[in-house]
Design a protein around this motif. Structure first.
Motif, short mmCIF file in Angstrom:
data_model
loop_
_atom_site.label_atom_id
_atom_site.label_comp_id
_atom_site.label_asym_id
_atom_site.label_seq_id
_atom_site.Cartn_x
_atom_site.Cartn_y
_atom_site.Cartn_z
N VAL A 150 1.02 -1.00 -0.25
CA VAL A 150 0.10 0.51 0.46
C VAL A 150 0.57 1.15 -0.05
CG1 VAL A 150 -2.15 1.36 0.93
CG2 VAL A 150 -2.22 -1.30 0.97
N TYR A 151 2.01 1.36 0.77
CA TYR A 151 2.73 2.47 0.69
C TYR A 151 3.84 2.64 0.10
CZ TYR A 151 1.31 2.77 5.63
OH TYR A 151 0.89 2.35 6.61
N LEU A 152 4.36 1.41 -0.79
CA LEU A 152 4.85 0.98 -2.27
C LEU A 152 3.97 1.71 -3.08
CD1 LEU A 152 6.91 -1.31 -2.14
CD2 LEU A 152 7.84 0.45 -2.09
N PHE A 160 3.76 5.82 -3.09
CA PHE A 160 4.81 6.72 -2.98
C PHE A 160 6.14 5.87 -4.13
CE2 PHE A 160 3.60 7.47 1.48
CZ PHE A 160 3.23 8.53 1.65
N PHE A 161 5.97 5.17 -4.10
CA PHE A 161 7.42 4.90 -5.49
C PHE A 161 6.72 3.68 -6.56
CE2 PHE A 161 8.90 5.04 -0.98
CZ PHE A 161 10.45 6.49 -1.33
N LEU A 174 6.69 -0.93 -7.05
CA LEU A 174 5.28 -2.01 -6.92
C LEU A 174 5.82 -2.60 -7.45
CD1 LEU A 174 3.33 -3.48 -5.18
CD2 LEU A 174 1.77 -1.55 -5.54
N SER A 175 5.10 -1.76 -8.86
CA SER A 175 4.24 -2.28 -10.41
C SER A 175 5.93 -3.58 -10.49
CB SER A 175 4.64 -1.57 -11.63
OG SER A 175 4.63 -2.08 -12.53
#
Length: 267
Positions: A246-248, A251-252, A256-257
């Motif tokens: 969720v955080y990735l 913000f990032f 995550l992808s």
């Protein structure tokens, strides 16, 4: 802070898993229950296992979330059982374990019907009485998948993303009537949801995912859901390591992808 005691609480998907655990904990808190799912015999079992409550304060209302024409009528029947519905917990749902390109349109439509459209229909059906009494609480069991999508769950993730958008919008429309909307986003919870997941053509997956097996217990999950209801929280996550995703995502998203692309199929 909301009170569970003496409130009329309608739970869909109450015959097993999170819904069953919620029923037991609400009964112990003195709430009046309406239990709904397809299997009447399992609903009766849950009712019989509820402790600390008069059996007359637990009603069974079988329904099939994939039968949209029946839901408005059943919602009116639910209201008539105690004269109102104070809290509706839209918990019933289905998932999938299939690649998007292989999943039949029929399976995709069933998932959207059960997870998304049924929740809308039932919520709108009880909103009339909630508006009249100037109080009420809609609780929607979404998912971490409503924020982060992974392989083999395309339609499931779509249905949960849709719930997030719809009920965030609805919240902004009904707050002046003192109606609360709480979105619950569990990660992996130890239930039979993966066993009952659809394959591409609609058969049962019949396998327990490893992450599901190691997930949070239904009792802990139910406890956190009731805490969120009592505190009038708008959205909560019930998750462990899944929160990293969720955080990735926020913000990032590029990182995550890459991770999602390399996740082992089935988990």
């Amino acid at each position: 802070m909301s009170e569970i005691k003496n409130k009329v609480i309608w739970i869909t998907g109450a015959s097993s898993g999170i819904g069953e655990a919620l029923a037991y904990q609400i009964a112990e808190k003195g709430g009046k229950l309406i239990l709904s799912a397809r299997r009447e015999n399992e609903l009766q079992r849950v009712k019989d296992n509820c402790k600390g409550i008069n059996p007359d304060e637990i009603k069974i209302l079988p329904l099939d979330l994939n039968q949209p024409d029946t839901l408005p009528i059943l919602a009116q029947e639910a209201i008539s059982l105690f004269g109102t519905v104070d809290i509706l917990i839209n918990n019933g749902g289905v998932t999938q374990r299939s690649l998007a390109v292989e999943t039949s349109s029929e399976v995709e439509r069933i998932i959207m019907e059960v997870n998304f459209f049924a929740a809308i229909t039932l919520s709108k059906s009880v909103l009339t009485v909630m508006k009249k009494q100037q109080s009420g609480h809609l609780v929607i069991i979404s998912s971490v998948a409503g924020k982060v999508a992974t392989k083999m769950r395309s339609s499931y993730a779509a249905s949960k993303h849709a719930l997030q958008g719809y009920f965030d919008s609805l919240r902004a429309e009904v707050w002046q009537d003192n109606i609360k909307v709480t979105l619950i986003c569990p990660g992996y919870v130890k239930t039979s949801i993966s066993l009952n997941a659809f394959t591409a053509e609609g058969a049962k997956y019949n396998q327990m995912d490893k992450n599901q097996e190691l997930g949070i217990s239904v009792d802990v999950c139910a406890q956190k859901i009731l805490q969120a209801i009592e505190k009038d929280q708008e959205e909560i996550y019930i998750a462990r390591k899944e929160m990293i995703a969720v955080y990735l995502k926020r913000f990032f998203p590029g990182i995550l992808s890459k991770i999602v692309k390399n996740i082992k199929v089935g988990n």
